[in-house]
Structures are given as structure tokens and as C-alpha cells.
Design a protein around this motif. Sequence first.
Motif, mmCIF file in Angstrom:
data_model
loop_
_atom_site.group_PDB
_atom_site.id
_atom_site.type_symbol
_atom_site.label_atom_id
_atom_site.label_comp_id
_atom_site.label_asym_id
_atom_site.label_seq_id
_atom_site.Cartn_x
_atom_site.Cartn_y
_atom_site.Cartn_z
ATOM 1 N N GLU A 1 0.834 -1.206 0.000
ATOM 2 C CA GLU A 1 0.000 0.000 0.000
ATOM 3 C C GLU A 1 0.864 1.250 0.000
ATOM 4 O O GLU A 1 0.579 2.228 -0.694
ATOM 5 C CB GLU A 1 -0.933 -0.011 1.214
ATOM 6 C CG GLU A 1 -2.059 -1.025 1.103
ATOM 7 C CD GLU A 1 -2.870 -1.170 2.386
ATOM 8 O OE1 GLU A 1 -2.458 -0.602 3.433
ATOM 9 O OE2 GLU A 1 -3.904 -1.855 2.357
ATOM 10 N N GLU B 1 2.269 1.612 -3.408
ATOM 11 C CA GLU B 1 1.207 2.053 -4.314
ATOM 12 C C GLU B 1 0.982 3.558 -4.168
ATOM 13 O O GLU B 1 0.829 4.267 -5.171
ATOM 14 C CB GLU B 1 -0.082 1.287 -3.982
ATOM 15 C CG GLU B 1 -1.124 1.350 -5.067
ATOM 16 C CD GLU B 1 -2.306 0.434 -4.759
ATOM 17 O OE1 GLU B 1 -3.434 0.916 -4.878
ATOM 18 O OE2 GLU B 1 -2.075 -0.731 -4.383
ATOM 19 N N GLN B 2 0.993 4.046 -2.923
ATOM 20 C CA GLN B 2 0.846 5.482 -2.674
ATOM 21 C C GLN B 2 2.018 6.254 -3.272
ATOM 22 O O GLN B 2 1.837 7.296 -3.904
ATOM 23 C CB GLN B 2 0.729 5.752 -1.165
ATOM 24 C CG GLN B 2 0.574 7.211 -0.814
ATOM 25 C CD GLN B 2 -0.700 7.814 -1.384
ATOM 26 O OE1 GLN B 2 -1.719 7.161 -1.499
ATOM 27 N NE2 GLN B 2 -0.622 9.068 -1.776
ATOM 28 N N ARG C 1 1.547 6.400 -6.971
ATOM 29 C CA ARG C 1 0.548 7.406 -7.361
ATOM 30 C C ARG C 1 1.140 8.813 -7.274
ATOM 31 O O ARG C 1 0.909 9.645 -8.152
ATOM 32 C CB ARG C 1 -0.690 7.296 -6.479
ATOM 33 C CG ARG C 1 -1.639 6.183 -6.910
ATOM 34 C CD ARG C 1 -3.001 6.311 -6.244
ATOM 35 N NE ARG C 1 -2.944 6.120 -4.794
ATOM 36 C CZ ARG C 1 -3.063 4.952 -4.183
ATOM 37 N NH1 ARG C 1 -3.230 3.849 -4.900
ATOM 38 N NH2 ARG C 1 -3.016 4.875 -2.875
ATOM 39 N N SER C 2 1.915 9.065 -6.219
ATOM 40 C CA SER C 2 2.559 10.380 -6.081
ATOM 41 C C SER C 2 3.537 10.624 -7.233
ATOM 42 O O SER C 2 3.570 11.712 -7.814
ATOM 43 C CB SER C 2 3.302 10.473 -4.754
ATOM 44 O OG SER C 2 2.408 10.395 -3.674
ATOM 45 N N GLU D 1 3.473 9.254 -10.183
ATOM 46 C CA GLU D 1 2.699 9.440 -11.413
ATOM 47 C C GLU D 1 2.140 10.854 -11.492
ATOM 48 O O GLU D 1 2.139 11.465 -12.572
ATOM 49 C CB GLU D 1 1.562 8.420 -11.492
ATOM 50 C CG GLU D 1 2.031 7.018 -11.821
ATOM 51 C CD GLU D 1 0.917 5.982 -11.744
ATOM 52 O OE1 GLU D 1 -0.142 6.267 -11.120
ATOM 53 O OE2 GLU D 1 1.098 4.890 -12.296
ATOM 54 N N ALA D 2 1.680 11.398 -10.365
ATOM 55 C CA ALA D 2 1.159 12.763 -10.353
ATOM 56 C C ALA D 2 2.264 13.769 -10.689
ATOM 57 O O ALA D 2 2.053 14.696 -11.475
ATOM 58 C CB ALA D 2 0.537 13.080 -8.990
#
Length: 117
Positions: free
Chosen positions: A31, A34-35, A38-39, A41-42
Amino acid sequence: LQQQAEQTCRQLLRTQEEHEQLLQAAVEQAEGLEQSLRSAEAVLAERAAQLRDAQAQLSRNKLLMEELRGENRRFAVALQAAELKQKSMEEKNQLLEGQASALKQLIGKITPASLSG
């Protein structure tokens, strides 16, 4: 035998608890990753947008530079034409000054002759 079975059962329970703890830790780690993903990717999406904006600005700047080069060429041609015209006017001016000087000399010669005659 029963005692051995109970001991084996307890050992299996401990092993199962350890596996569950390891699994929970792995899930938590996944997790977190994954976070982080995502960061990342942003951030990448934001940087990609900035690069697209910069590329668009660069394209606009290139077009503007081409327009300025064309305008510069037109100014250079106009300046060259103006310089040629100025040179021609200077030559005509010299010619007219020479003619005016010749006329003054002629008038200077004619005037005393007409006064004495």
C-alpha cells in the motif's frame, strides 16, 4: 501422541500467526509503494504538462523569430534602397552645385560686360 499432536498444532498456529503478520506487513508495504507510485505518477504528469507548455512556448518563439528574421530582411532591403537613393541624391546635388557654380561664373562674366556696354 496426543501431546505431540497438540504441540504440533500450537507450532502450526504460531507459524500461521507469523505468516499472517508477514502478510500484513507485505500488504502495508504494498500500500505504501502504491501510494508512492501514485505520487510519482502525479509528479510525472505535472512535469509532462510543464514540458508540453514549454514546447508550445518554444514553438511560438521559433515562429516569432522567423517573423522577426523576415522583418529584419525587409528592413535591410529598405535600408539598402534608401542608401542607394541617398547616394543618387548626393550625386544629383553635386551636379546641381556644379551647374549653379558655372551659372554664377557665367553671370559674373555677363554682368560686367552688360554694364560696360
